[in-house]
Design an enzyme around this catalytic site. Structure first.
Site, short mmCIF file in Angstrom:
data_model
loop_
_atom_site.label_atom_id
_atom_site.label_comp_id
_atom_site.label_asym_id
_atom_site.label_seq_id
_atom_site.Cartn_x
_atom_site.Cartn_y
_atom_site.Cartn_z
N PRO A 13 0.80 -1.02 -0.08
CA PRO A 13 0.20 0.06 0.08
C PRO A 13 0.83 1.26 -0.02
O PRO A 13 0.49 2.28 -0.51
CB PRO A 13 -0.96 -0.09 1.10
CG PRO A 13 -0.76 -1.59 1.64
CD PRO A 13 0.62 -1.94 1.27
N GLU A 14 2.03 1.28 0.52
CA GLU A 14 2.89 2.44 0.72
C GLU A 14 4.30 2.00 0.51
O GLU A 14 4.49 0.72 0.62
CB GLU A 14 2.85 3.17 2.20
CG GLU A 14 1.40 3.60 2.49
CD GLU A 14 1.57 4.06 3.81
OE1 GLU A 14 2.45 3.82 4.67
OE2 GLU A 14 0.60 4.72 4.25
N ASP A 51 55.00 -4.02 -19.51
CA ASP A 51 55.62 -3.03 -19.84
C ASP A 51 56.78 -2.60 -18.92
O ASP A 51 56.86 -3.38 -18.20
CB ASP A 51 54.78 -1.77 -20.13
CG ASP A 51 54.12 -1.77 -21.22
OD1 ASP A 51 54.34 -2.49 -22.37
OD2 ASP A 51 53.04 -0.91 -21.44
N LYS A 96 60.08 -0.87 -23.29
CA LYS A 96 60.86 -0.09 -23.85
C LYS A 96 61.32 1.26 -23.13
O LYS A 96 60.51 1.55 -22.27
CB LYS A 96 60.37 -0.06 -25.39
CG LYS A 96 59.05 0.64 -25.38
CD LYS A 96 58.49 0.94 -26.69
CE LYS A 96 57.07 1.26 -26.75
NZ LYS A 96 55.97 0.29 -26.36
N GLY A 150 51.44 0.41 -18.45
CA GLY A 150 51.64 1.49 -17.48
C GLY A 150 50.56 2.52 -17.90
O GLY A 150 49.94 2.77 -19.07
N MET A 167 56.19 11.84 -21.64
CA MET A 167 57.50 11.35 -22.50
C MET A 167 58.02 12.68 -23.13
O MET A 167 58.49 12.33 -24.26
CB MET A 167 57.29 10.30 -23.59
CG MET A 167 56.39 9.07 -22.98
SD MET A 167 55.41 7.99 -24.41
CE MET A 167 54.20 9.04 -24.58
N ALA A 172 56.57 9.46 -10.74
CA ALA A 172 55.50 9.63 -9.69
C ALA A 172 55.06 8.56 -9.13
O ALA A 172 55.03 7.40 -9.86
CB ALA A 172 54.41 10.37 -10.66
#
Length: 404
Positions: free
Chosen positions: A40-41, A192, A214, A245, A324, A353
């Protein structure tokens, strides 16, 4: 016996519209069920779901015939007597039913579930219901899976696939939850040189690790050979994780690897990673955009040099982030001055970082080349050119806050 019910595209009735019912409805929708709420509710959550057409809501009391032909019933009203009555109606009709207020009166219990790709872990109490205890156990098990601490490689054969996983800027705890979990499913990891390579130490010895990394002057494995490796291992029925990366599609040649897999009819998926272009400045207290200072940011590669779009950005005060770009720094400085940039425009160079070798070098357009030479700046590094690189902007506030 612990069973798993597939409710996708099945009719499910939920008696009740309060907080408990809303949680059940959310879980059912997530599993693809067709949900009817009878109450009902209802609370705000159920009301909004109904207003969007995600569920059907009948605003009345539940009746026995509501359970005719349904796949599953959930008794989740605020009245235990009503829930018990719904459970009895379901039993008479041989309908699976969960009584949210009494775990002993029905034929089913809802497990506390955590999902991890194509794997689901469910925990239930076999004695008296104890939801808090069950949830605690589920979360502990789920955390182990999400952190990649459990070997998730398949034992039974399946079609090989390739997953490109962005490992983030370098710190092992900055890989995404999904990336860590998929790494635990790997039969082969093609990695990598940069990114969260520390994750490799935790892999089982039986996982084949292929290093194709690389450096600026050393590319031992050409891109076409990397593509061939991915396709070859996947054709052998193996799960191949291409651990890259940063983010696979931010100067990571991820698009080329995806195309190679598609052309070879190999299933391929991409898991985004945290790019160093944004994370390195953030950790150094440099917001690439900030209200009143810089509303736009341009990310470019040092290999491309100061192209026309970069020149325009440098001349109009747009934040320019160069990946880079250590060797190309003089060319970017020269272009900035040619385009009318203020010689006092701040520049920051962020080396390695998020790692133990992290270092931040500050200067301006007029003197950063000299300072970088004196500081012997080396790649990998992220260069930020713009007003946001002003050392006092946020760095002092972040410096006072210890990292976790």
């Amino acid at each position: 016996m612990l069973l798993s019910l597939d409710v996708a595209d099945r009719e499910v009735v939920v008696a009740g519209g309060g907080a408990v019912a809303a949680r059940r409805v959310r879980a059912l929708l997530d599993s693809g069920a067709r949900v009817t709420v009878i109450s009902p509710e209802a609370g705000d959550d159920v009301t909004r779901l109904a207003s969007h057409g995600d569920i059907r809501w009948e605003r009345r009391r539940v009746r026995p015939e509501d359970l005719d032909g349904v796949w599953l019933a959930i008794a989740a009203t605020d009245d235990p007597d009503v829930n018990l009555m719904v459970a009895r109606w379901a039993s008479d009709r041989r309908v699976w039913c969960v009584n949210s207020s009494d775990g002993f009166s029905t034929s089913a219990r809802v497990a506390a579930v955590s999902r991890h790709g194509d794997l689901a872990v469910g925990v239930v109490s076999e004695g008296a219901p104890d939801p808090s205890r069950v949830a605690r156990v589920r979360d502990s098990l789920g955390a182990l899976l999400d952190e990649g601490q459990v070997d998730l490689r398949r034992v039974r054969g399946r079609r090989g696939r390739v997953v490109l996983v962005g490992s983030g800027p370098g710190s092992s705890d900055l890989i995404t939850v999904r990336g860590a979990r998929l790494l635990a499913e790997a039969d082969v990891v093609v990695t990598d040189r940069l990114g969260a390579t520390g994750l490799l130490a935790a892999l089982p010895e039986t996982v084949e690790v292929i290093n194709v990394g690389k450096s600026p002057d050393n590319h031992p494995v050409p891109q076409h050979e990397i593509n061939d490796i991915l396709v070859d291992r996947a054709r052998k029925g193996l799960t191949v994780i291409r651990l890259k990366g940063g983010d696979p599609f931010v100067f990571g040649r991820g698009g080329e690897e995806v195309h190679a897999c598609v052309e070879a009819d190999i299933p391929v998926e991409v898991v985004p990673g945290i790019t160093s272009a944004l994370s390195a400045p953030a950790l150094a207290g440099i917001p690439p955009t900030q209200r009143g200072i810089a509303a736009s940011v341009l990310i470019t590669s040092g290999h491309a040099g100061p192209e026309p779009a970069v020149r325009a950005a440098l001349g109009h005060g747009v934040t320019v982030i160069v990946l880079m770009g250590v060797a190309a720094l003089p060319a970017f400085v020269e272009a900035a001055l040619e385009e009318g940039a203020d010689p006092s425009t701040p520049v920051a160079i962020l080396e390695s970082a998020t790692t133990a070798r992290e270092r931040v070098t500050h200067g301006t357009v007029s003197d950063i080349v000299r300072i970088a030479g004196e500081m012997a700046v080396k790649p990998p590094a992220v260069i930020v050119i713009g007003k946001v690189a002003e050392p006092e902007l946020l760095a002092s506030a972040l410096a006072a806050t210890p990292r976790p």
